[in-house]
Scaffold this active site. Sequence first.
Site, mmCIF file in Angstrom:
data_model
loop_
_atom_site.group_PDB
_atom_site.id
_atom_site.type_symbol
_atom_site.label_atom_id
_atom_site.label_comp_id
_atom_site.label_asym_id
_atom_site.label_seq_id
_atom_site.Cartn_x
_atom_site.Cartn_y
_atom_site.Cartn_z
ATOM 1 N N LYS A 7 5.003 1.270 2.790
ATOM 2 C CA LYS A 7 4.979 2.004 1.217
ATOM 3 C C LYS A 7 5.716 3.489 1.451
ATOM 4 O O LYS A 7 6.493 3.869 1.988
ATOM 5 C CB LYS A 7 3.084 2.750 1.389
ATOM 6 C CG LYS A 7 2.213 2.832 0.563
ATOM 7 C CD LYS A 7 1.303 3.465 0.569
ATOM 8 C CE LYS A 7 0.271 4.510 0.179
ATOM 9 N NZ LYS A 7 -1.148 4.783 0.237
ATOM 10 N N SER A 18 -3.752 2.924 -3.469
ATOM 11 C CA SER A 18 -2.830 3.650 -3.378
ATOM 12 C C SER A 18 -1.319 2.295 -2.924
ATOM 13 O O SER A 18 -0.497 2.868 -2.929
ATOM 14 C CB SER A 18 -2.538 4.962 -3.060
ATOM 15 O OG SER A 18 -2.338 5.307 -1.608
ATOM 16 N N SER A 55 -7.107 2.762 0.280
ATOM 17 C CA SER A 55 -6.170 2.099 -0.163
ATOM 18 C C SER A 55 -5.529 1.325 0.615
ATOM 19 O O SER A 55 -4.440 0.666 0.194
ATOM 20 C CB SER A 55 -5.066 3.532 0.198
ATOM 21 O OG SER A 55 -5.368 4.525 -0.952
#
Length: 399
Positions: free
Chosen positions: A36, A113, A137
């Site tokens: 990420k 996310s 997330s």
Amino acid sequence: MRRAPCDSPARFGLDPDVWRPPSGRGPLDGLRFAAKEVFDMAGHVTRSGNPDWQRTHAPAVADAPAITRLLAAGAELCGRTLSDELAFSLAGENLHFGAPHNPRAPGRVSGGSSSGSAAAVAGGCVDFSLGTDTSGSVRIPASYCGIHGMRPTHGAISTQGVTPLAPSFDTVGWFARDACVLQAVGDVLLPSGKASGIGQMTVLADAWSGATKGVAAALRPAMEKLAGLAGVAVHEVEGLALAEWVRPYRILQSAEVWRSHGDWFLRTSPAMAPEIAARLFAGSQLTAAEIAEAHLRADEVRAVVAAFVSDGGVICLPSAPGVAPPLGVSRLPDDTTRMLVLVQTCIAGLCGLPQVSLPLGEVHGMPVGLGLIAGKGRDRDLLALAVAVEAHRRRISGP
């Protein structure tokens, strides 16, 4: 030699321009992963899902330790993945950079996310990926994309070199299609230890009634089979009013988000999705009395939950209250969907507990995950159970 991770990496929220070869040999030899965009990668600005964050920060001088450990264990880093802005959303739609394609539910979000990390795994671009989980997330994208997702015990894995959101709740998590890969990554990242097995399984009635009928119907049989496979009793608990647990979580998280990013927000006036900016600024409006009361209430919740996960116990609940919402829902002013999600996810977050999401159900062809929460430090019990469940399913369905 560098290999292309997949035919259309950008479609799955994967930027393949950031690449690292393995730095050693080990249990992850031959596996490819992505991380990420909140993880530091030397020589690159850690964008954190926002162009103004990228504009106002310098390139990282070193890789995040989690990445370094994976490379040393033989894995190849094949790129960084799209995140919601500052990792402060559960939707998976970035106002500036778009939404990754969800291969298991086209036309719907991949969940935030850690949206790109989940989509890249589900789309076959990489074998596993790193995400972060504060409010869900990792768990929510895993459920929406039909893959395994692991949120570890808070503090078990270093968050050094990771853009913070709310440090008291932030964790480094990961995704994989294969449970054995999920476990192998855990063996590299987690503190040393062994699985010790699980005890009683507690079903929180409020968590199941808060999910859609389709989700509950799809996951109940899976939960019962899992209990039989583990040889444990199932105990159902009613009347906990889980929706009330969300308030202390939101207050404490919001206060920390403002402490983490308030100065930058006021100084920069960044271009940001209105709903995320509003959540961020809300932290500045909290009073000391509200925060103190939230701490007291959080301690009460932790005491209740601790009883359920003592002596090897686990809590079983849907990872998410529904299937992946259609694209565009996150832009609506009503945050009802977010609140329903937080009812499911705030338990592990508020208590700092490990939770795994297992891809064990479908509703109208779309995946839903079954969540298992264990006591602190019992991450390996959850990973071992994921492997056992997958092995059992393969024996039944055949090669």
